[in-house]
Motif scaffolding. Structure first.
Motif, PDB file in Angstrom:
ATOM      1  N   PHE A  81       0.817  -1.215   0.000  1.00 15.12           N
ATOM      2  CA  PHE A  81       0.000   0.000   0.000  1.00 15.12           C
ATOM      3  C   PHE A  81       0.851   1.266   0.000  1.00 15.12           C
ATOM      4  N   ARG A  90       2.095  -4.435  16.162  1.00 14.24           N
ATOM      5  CA  ARG A  90       2.951  -5.603  15.989  1.00 14.24           C
ATOM      6  C   ARG A  90       4.312  -5.167  15.458  1.00 14.24           C
TER       7      ARG A  90
ATOM      8  N   SER B 118      -7.680   1.607   6.810  1.00  8.71           N
ATOM      9  CA  SER B 118      -6.657   1.098   5.895  1.00  8.71           C
ATOM     10  C   SER B 118      -6.023  -0.184   6.454  1.00  8.71           C
ATOM     11  N   LEU B 119      -6.057  -0.339   7.801  1.00 10.17           N
ATOM     12  CA  LEU B 119      -5.512  -1.571   8.383  1.00 10.17           C
ATOM     13  C   LEU B 119      -6.431  -2.747   8.087  1.00 10.17           C
ATOM     14  N   GLU B 121      -8.115  -3.032   5.369  1.00 11.99           N
ATOM     15  CA  GLU B 121      -7.815  -3.405   3.984  1.00 11.99           C
ATOM     16  C   GLU B 121      -6.549  -4.253   3.922  1.00 11.99           C
ATOM     17  N   ALA B 122      -5.553  -3.864   4.717  1.00 11.34           N
ATOM     18  CA  ALA B 122      -4.326  -4.659   4.741  1.00 11.34           C
ATOM     19  C   ALA B 122      -4.650  -6.084   5.189  1.00 11.34           C
ATOM     20  N   ALA B 123      -5.488  -6.195   6.226  1.00 17.25           N
ATOM     21  CA  ALA B 123      -5.851  -7.517   6.736  1.00 17.25           C
ATOM     22  C   ALA B 123      -6.641  -8.304   5.689  1.00 17.25           C
ATOM     23  N   GLN B 124      -7.583  -7.610   5.017  1.00 21.32           N
ATOM     24  CA  GLN B 124      -8.363  -8.277   3.973  1.00 21.32           C
ATOM     25  C   GLN B 124      -7.453  -8.763   2.854  1.00 21.32           C
ATOM     26  N   MET B 128      -7.492 -12.486   5.344  1.00 24.61           N
ATOM     27  CA  MET B 128      -8.072 -12.791   6.651  1.00 24.61           C
ATOM     28  C   MET B 128      -9.594 -12.812   6.578  1.00 24.61           C
ATOM     29  N   ARG B 136      -7.567 -10.336  15.499  1.00 22.88           N
ATOM     30  CA  ARG B 136      -6.151 -10.014  15.383  1.00 22.88           C
ATOM     31  C   ARG B 136      -5.874  -8.535  15.179  1.00 22.88           C
ATOM     32  N   VAL B 137      -6.843  -7.796  14.629  1.00 23.80           N
ATOM     33  CA  VAL B 137      -6.574  -6.388  14.304  1.00 23.80           C
ATOM     34  C   VAL B 137      -7.483  -5.450  15.108  1.00 23.80           C
ATOM     35  N   PRO B 140      -7.420  -5.861  19.423  1.00 26.12           N
ATOM     36  CA  PRO B 140      -6.206  -5.386  20.098  1.00 26.12           C
ATOM     37  C   PRO B 140      -5.958  -3.883  19.937  1.00 26.12           C
ATOM     38  N   LEU B 141      -6.409  -3.308  18.829  1.00 32.96           N
ATOM     39  CA  LEU B 141      -6.203  -1.862  18.654  1.00 32.96           C
ATOM     40  C   LEU B 141      -7.286  -1.064  19.378  1.00 32.96           C
ATOM     41  N   ARG B 144      -6.998  -0.339  23.280  1.00 35.45           N
ATOM     42  CA  ARG B 144      -6.152   0.760  23.747  1.00 35.45           C
ATOM     43  C   ARG B 144      -6.941   2.037  23.944  1.00 35.45           C
ATOM     44  N   LYS B 218       3.666   0.215  23.209  1.00 33.55           N
ATOM     45  CA  LYS B 218       3.763  -0.453  21.907  1.00 33.55           C
ATOM     46  C   LYS B 218       3.228   0.433  20.795  1.00 33.55           C
TER      47      LYS B 218
END
Lengths: 241, 218
Positions: A81, A90, B118-119, B121-124, B128, B136-137, B140-141, B144, B218
Motif C-alpha cells: 500500500f 505488531r 486502511s488496516l 484493507e491490509a488484513a483483507q 483474513m 487479530r486487528v 487489540p487496537l 487501547r 507499543k
C-alpha cells in the motif's frame, strides 16, 4: 495469469473504470501510469476484490474474482500500500508472519524463521523487533513488501508504493522491488516513478479517465506514445517546472 | 475521638465487610453483564444491516433515558407480575449490568471507530476472514482506546452498586444504613463506608492506568 475483460466500475454517478480489457502473463511486470483520478488504484483494488467491479470479468489463474472466491484469490495475490498499512501494534517480524500464521496456518516457529530471512532480504534483518512507529517510511514500506512476500504470492499489487516517501527513501524501496521482479513474481505497479517503469516494466499501461489508452512496452509508451494525452502527461511528470 | 472511631470500627467492620462482599459480587457480575451486552450493542451498531443498527441505537437510547433506580424497580417489582421472579441480588446485578451496557457500548464503539480502515484493507488483502480481522486487528487496537473510559465506567458502576440497596440487597451502603439507624453512630459508620469504597476504587484506578501505560509502550 490475470485477465480483465470489459471491466467497469461506478462510484455513485461517476464511472471510474470503463471497458478495461487486458491480460497479464505469469512473471510479467506491469506499470500502471496516469494522472490521479484516472482509475489506476481502483483498477488495482478490483483485482484483489478490495473494490467490487460492476461489470465485466476479472479472473486470477482461471478463478473469477467474486465475493465467494475472495479468499482463494487473495491467497495468490498480495498487496503493498501507498501508506504501508502496517499493523501498529505488531513488530516488523510480527507483521510479516501475521498472514502465514493466521491465514495460511503455518507453525509460528517456521513462519518466524522464514520471516526473519525475508526481512534480511529487504535489508531489515536487524530491525525485526522494531514497531512500525520506530521505522522510517522507507523501512516501513520494505516491511510491507516482506509482508506481501511472506504469503508466497504468485502476484503482488503495488499501489503507489513510493508516493508517501521522502525523496531520499524512494531508492531503497525501488531496489527491493527490482529484486522482487528479478525473482519472477508477477507485479502490477501503480507508480509515478518513470525511470523504474522504463527500466523494470515489461509493459506500461497509461490510464486516462477510466480507459486504458496505451498498452505497450515501456519503450513504446514512454518515448513514442500514441495519443496526445499520454504525451501531455509524460511532459508534466518528466518536466514539472 | 479517634479512639472512639477505632472502637466503632472494630465493632461495625464485620457487618460492613459482609455488605462489602455483596457490593463486590454485584459490581463484578454487573460489570460482566455490561461488557457482554455493551460489546453486543457496539458490534450490532457496526452491522451492515440497517435494521440491526436501528435495534442497537434504540436499545441504547431507551436504556440511557431511564434512571437506573427505575430500571431496578422495574426488574424487581414489575417483572414478577409478568411471571419473571429474580432474587434481589440477581435483579440488582442484571439491572445495573443492563443500565451500564449502554455506556460500555459507547466505550467500545469509540475504540472500534479509532481503528484505521486502511488496516482492515491490509488484513483483507492478506486473506483474513472477518472473524480473524476482529480478533487479530480490531480488538487489540480498539482496547487501547476503550480502556481508559472503561476504567471510569467500572468505578462508576462500583459506586452505583449502592443503588441495589433500594431493592433490599444488603450491600455495603444498605448494611451501613441499617447499622446507623439502630446505633445512631452516623459519623463513624458513614466515614467507614466512604473509606471502604475508596479502598476498592483506588486500586481499580491504579490498575487501569497501569494497563494503559503497558499498551502505550507499543
Amino acid at each position: 495469469m490475470i485477465t480483465l475483460k470489459n471491466v467497469s466500475k461506478i462510484f455513485g454517478d461517476r464511472t471510474v473504470l470503463r471497458d478495461i480489457t487486458f491480460e497479464i502473463a505469469k512473471g510479467e511486470v506491469i506499470c500502471l501510469i496516469g494522472s490521479s483520478g484516472s482509475g489506476k488504484s481502483t483498477l488495482l483494488r478490483c483485482i484483489n476484490g478490495l473494490e467490487r467491479h460492476d461489470g465485466g470479468d476479472i479472473t486470477v489463474e482461471g478463478i473469477p474474482v467474486s465475493p465467494q472466491t475472495l479468499k482463494g484469490v487473495r491467497s495468490k495475490i498480495a498487496m503493498v500500500f501507498q501508506r504501508f498499512n502496517l499493523f501498529p501494534h505488531r513488530t516488523a517480524l510480527q507483521n510479516v508472519i501475521e498472514g502465514p500464521v493466521h491465514v495460511l496456518g503455518r507453525a509460528p516457529r517456521d513462519a518466524e524463521k522464514a520471516g526473519r530471512s525475508l526481512l534480511e532480504r529487504v535489508g531489515l534483518g536487524d530491525r525485526c523487533d522494531a514497531y512500525p512507529s520506530e521505522l522510517s517510511g522507507g523501512e516501513q514500506q520494505r516491511v510491507g513488501i516482506a509482508r506481501a512476500l511472506a504469503m508466497n504470492p504468485t502476484a503482488i499489487l503495488f499501489d503507489e508504493p513510493t508516493s508517501a516517501l521522502d525523496p531520499e527513501r524512494v531508492g531503497e524501496v525501488l531496489k527491493v522491488m527490482r529484486g522482487v521482479a528479478a525473482d519472477g513474481i508477477t507485479m502490477i505497479v501503480v507508480t509515478h516513478e518513470m525511470s523504474f517503469a522504463r527500466q523494470v516494466a515489461d509493459r506500461v499501461l497509461f490510464m486516462d479517465d477510466g480507459y486504458i489508452v496505451e498498452n505497450g512496452s515501456a519503450e513504446e509508451v514512454l518515448t513514442r506514445p500514441r495519443v496526445a494525452r499520454t504525451r501531455e502527461f509524460l511532459d508534466r511528470v518528466l518536466n514539472p517546472v | 475521638m479517634l479512639n472512639q472511631f477505632l472502637a466503632d470500627a472494630v465493632e461495625f467492620l464485620p457487618t460492613l465487610l459482609s455488605g462489602l462482599g455483596l457490593t463486590v459480587g454485584i459490581t463484578i457480575t454487573a460489570l460482566l453483564v455490561s461488557v457482554i451486552l455493551g460489546l453486543t450493542w457496539a458490534l450490532m451498531g457496526m452491522s451492515k444491516f440497517a435494521v440491526v443498527r436501528g435495534i442497537s441505537r434504540t436499545v441504547i437510547n431507551v436504556v440511557r433515558g431511564i434512571p437506573i433506580i427505575v430500571q431496578l424497580f422495574y426488574i424487581y417489582f414489575v417483572l414478577p407480575e409478568l411471571g419473571i421472579r429474580l432474587d434481589a441480588f440477581l435483579a440488582g446485578a442484571l439491572g445495573l449490568g443492563i443500565a451500564y451496557s449502554v455506556y460500555q457500548a459507547e466505550n467500545f464503539r469509540a475504540g472500534f471507530a479509532s481503528v484505521d480502515p486502511s488496516l482492515l484493507e491490509a488484513a483483507q488483502s492478506l486473506g483474513m476472514s472477518e472473524h480473524t480481522i476482529l480478533r487479530r486487528v480490531i480488538f487489540p487496537l480498539a482496547i487501547r482506546v476503550s480502556l481508559p473510559p472503561f476504567g471510569n465506567t467500572a468505578i462508576m458502576l462500583l459506586k452505583d452498586s449502592s443503588i441495589a440497596s433500594t431493592i433490599t440487597v444488603a450491600e455495603l451502603t444498605r448494611a451501613g444504613q441499617l447499622l446507623a439507624a439502630s446505633t445512631f453512630k452516623n459519623m463513624s459508620i458513614y466515614t467507614l463506608i466512604a473509606l471502604l469504597y475508596l479502598l476498592m476504587s483506588l486500586p481499580l484506578t491504579f490498575m487501569v492506568s497501569g494497563l494503559e501505560r503497558r499498551f502505550k509502550r507499543k
